[in-house]
Design a protein around this motif. Structure first.
Motif, PDB file in Angstrom:
ATOM      1  N   LEU A 118      -1.937  11.466   5.303  1.00 18.38           N
ATOM      2  CA  LEU A 118      -1.856   9.955   4.876  1.00 18.38           C
ATOM      3  C   LEU A 118      -3.275   9.367   4.509  1.00 18.38           C
ATOM      4  O   LEU A 118      -3.139   8.701   3.375  1.00 18.38           O
ATOM      5  CB  LEU A 118      -1.453   9.325   6.148  1.00 18.38           C
ATOM      6  CG  LEU A 118      -0.020   9.451   6.843  1.00 18.38           C
ATOM      7  CD1 LEU A 118       0.189   8.717   8.057  1.00 18.38           C
ATOM      8  CD2 LEU A 118       1.116   9.169   5.711  1.00 18.38           C
ATOM      9  N   ARG A 119      -4.207   9.912   4.871  1.00 18.74           N
ATOM     10  CA  ARG A 119      -5.540   9.374   4.299  1.00 18.74           C
ATOM     11  C   ARG A 119      -5.597   9.899   2.991  1.00 18.74           C
ATOM     12  O   ARG A 119      -6.352   9.206   2.018  1.00 18.74           O
ATOM     13  CB  ARG A 119      -6.913   9.872   5.264  1.00 18.74           C
ATOM     14  CG  ARG A 119      -7.901   9.170   4.604  1.00 18.74           C
ATOM     15  CD  ARG A 119      -8.107   7.772   4.785  1.00 18.74           C
ATOM     16  NE  ARG A 119      -9.315   7.593   4.546  1.00 18.74           N
ATOM     17  CZ  ARG A 119      -9.708   6.901   3.357  1.00 18.74           C
ATOM     18  NH1 ARG A 119      -8.722   6.542   2.371  1.00 18.74           N
ATOM     19  NH2 ARG A 119     -11.090   6.458   3.199  1.00 18.74           N
ATOM     20  N   ASP A 125      -3.595   7.760   0.679  1.00 18.27           N
ATOM     21  CA  ASP A 125      -4.154   6.273   0.597  1.00 18.27           C
ATOM     22  C   ASP A 125      -5.429   6.496  -0.620  1.00 18.27           C
ATOM     23  O   ASP A 125      -5.379   5.383  -1.376  1.00 18.27           O
ATOM     24  CB  ASP A 125      -4.508   5.961   1.895  1.00 18.27           C
ATOM     25  CG  ASP A 125      -4.995   4.312   1.698  1.00 18.27           C
ATOM     26  OD1 ASP A 125      -4.181   3.662   1.376  1.00 18.27           O
ATOM     27  OD2 ASP A 125      -5.827   4.161   2.242  1.00 18.27           O
ATOM     28  N   HIS A 126      -6.200   7.428   0.101  1.00 17.92           N
ATOM     29  CA  HIS A 126      -7.634   7.434  -0.889  1.00 17.92           C
ATOM     30  C   HIS A 126      -7.262   7.648  -2.344  1.00 17.92           C
ATOM     31  O   HIS A 126      -7.867   7.157  -3.221  1.00 17.92           O
ATOM     32  CB  HIS A 126      -8.514   8.325  -0.508  1.00 17.92           C
ATOM     33  CG  HIS A 126      -9.794   8.446  -0.877  1.00 17.92           C
ATOM     34  ND1 HIS A 126     -10.808   7.423  -0.592  1.00 17.92           N
ATOM     35  CD2 HIS A 126     -10.349   9.067  -1.762  1.00 17.92           C
ATOM     36  CE1 HIS A 126     -11.875   7.719  -1.383  1.00 17.92           C
ATOM     37  NE2 HIS A 126     -11.583   8.810  -2.137  1.00 17.92           N
ATOM     38  N   TRP A 166       1.921   4.618  -2.988  1.00  7.32           N
ATOM     39  CA  TRP A 166       1.804   6.076  -2.738  1.00  7.32           C
ATOM     40  C   TRP A 166       3.082   6.725  -3.349  1.00  7.32           C
ATOM     41  O   TRP A 166       2.861   7.662  -3.941  1.00  7.32           O
ATOM     42  CB  TRP A 166       2.069   6.270  -1.241  1.00  7.32           C
ATOM     43  CG  TRP A 166       0.777   5.775  -0.448  1.00  7.32           C
ATOM     44  CD1 TRP A 166      -0.376   5.291  -0.821  1.00  7.32           C
ATOM     45  CD2 TRP A 166       1.111   6.038   1.213  1.00  7.32           C
ATOM     46  NE1 TRP A 166      -1.228   4.937   0.266  1.00  7.32           N
ATOM     47  CE2 TRP A 166      -0.349   5.265   1.240  1.00  7.32           C
ATOM     48  CE3 TRP A 166       1.820   6.218   2.047  1.00  7.32           C
ATOM     49  CZ2 TRP A 166      -0.867   5.101   2.671  1.00  7.32           C
ATOM     50  CZ3 TRP A 166       1.218   5.944   3.489  1.00  7.32           C
ATOM     51  CH2 TRP A 166       0.098   5.493   3.853  1.00  7.32           C
ATOM     52  N   ARG A 203      -5.837   4.362  -3.875  1.00  8.34           N
ATOM     53  CA  ARG A 203      -7.196   3.358  -4.138  1.00  8.34           C
ATOM     54  C   ARG A 203      -8.132   3.674  -5.068  1.00  8.34           C
ATOM     55  O   ARG A 203      -8.486   3.088  -5.833  1.00  8.34           O
ATOM     56  CB  ARG A 203      -7.782   3.208  -2.748  1.00  8.34           C
ATOM     57  CG  ARG A 203      -6.757   2.522  -1.725  1.00  8.34           C
ATOM     58  CD  ARG A 203      -7.423   2.092  -0.353  1.00  8.34           C
ATOM     59  NE  ARG A 203      -8.205   3.199   0.077  1.00  8.34           N
ATOM     60  CZ  ARG A 203      -9.470   3.064   0.585  1.00  8.34           C
ATOM     61  NH1 ARG A 203     -10.171   1.888   0.343  1.00  8.34           N
ATOM     62  NH2 ARG A 203     -10.230   4.061   1.061  1.00  8.34           N
ATOM     63  N   MET A 248       0.764  -1.217  -0.008  1.00  9.97           N
ATOM     64  CA  MET A 248      -0.090  -0.192  -0.111  1.00  9.97           C
ATOM     65  C   MET A 248       0.959   1.295   0.027  1.00  9.97           C
ATOM     66  O   MET A 248       0.610   2.172  -0.631  1.00  9.97           O
ATOM     67  CB  MET A 248      -0.917  -0.100   1.090  1.00  9.97           C
ATOM     68  CG  MET A 248      -1.699   1.361   1.446  1.00  9.97           C
ATOM     69  SD  MET A 248      -2.792   1.296   2.925  1.00  9.97           S
ATOM     70  CE  MET A 248      -1.602   1.271   4.112  1.00  9.97           C
ATOM     71  N   ILE A 249       1.895   1.405   0.874  1.00 11.30           N
ATOM     72  CA  ILE A 249       2.784   2.512   0.922  1.00 11.30           C
ATOM     73  C   ILE A 249       3.640   2.547  -0.430  1.00 11.30           C
ATOM     74  O   ILE A 249       3.895   3.745  -0.823  1.00 11.30           O
ATOM     75  CB  ILE A 249       3.766   2.357   2.072  1.00 11.30           C
ATOM     76  CG1 ILE A 249       2.759   2.412   3.450  1.00 11.30           C
ATOM     77  CG2 ILE A 249       4.649   3.300   2.299  1.00 11.30           C
ATOM     78  CD1 ILE A 249       3.619   2.197   4.778  1.00 11.30           C
TER      79      ILE A 249
END
Length: 121
Positions: A76-77, A80-81, A8, A84, A4-5
């Motif tokens: 951070l959110r 991530d959003h 980014w 995704r 996931m990271i």
């Protein structure tokens, strides 16, 4: 977690799946990301302002730290959003749902109330 990271920071990772969506959707996703970053910066600025300008009070440090932490969490959110959502668009899937805006609104409302109390005391 690391995958996931990695999404980014690695544009090729995001582009490695699915097909390229209409660029207008990718740009809209980026504008949403930037709006979330502005919100994060405003929260961090508010935390710094509280720590410097609110009169000495036991709530001052708690409010300042909460705003600073919330600003970091929002940043951070946001990334991530963005990742995704970009992935979902490339795969032709529904955009990922999020309760984060509602949670953030409640936290900001509670924080505003705490600031009001601290200011009046």
């Amino acid at each position: 977690m690391w995958a996931m990271i990695r999404r980014w920071f690695d544009p090729d990772e995001v582009r490695s799946v699915g097909t390229t969506p209409d660029y207008r959707f990718s740009l809209a996703n980026e504008r949403t990301f930037l709006a979330w970053l502005r919100t994060a910066l405003a929260l961090v600025g508010g935390g710094l302002a509280v720590s410097q300008f609110l009169p000495e009070h036991r709530l001052r440090v708690g409010i300042a730290v909460s705003l600073l932490a919330l600003g970091g969490l929002v940043a951070l959110r946001a990334v991530d959003h963005w990742a995704r959502s970009e992935r979902a668009m490339r795969l032709g899937e529904a955009l990922p749902p999020s309760r984060f805006p509602a949670v953030l609104a409640l936290i900001v409302t509670i924080g505003a109330g705490a600031l009001l109390v601290a200011t009046l005391l």
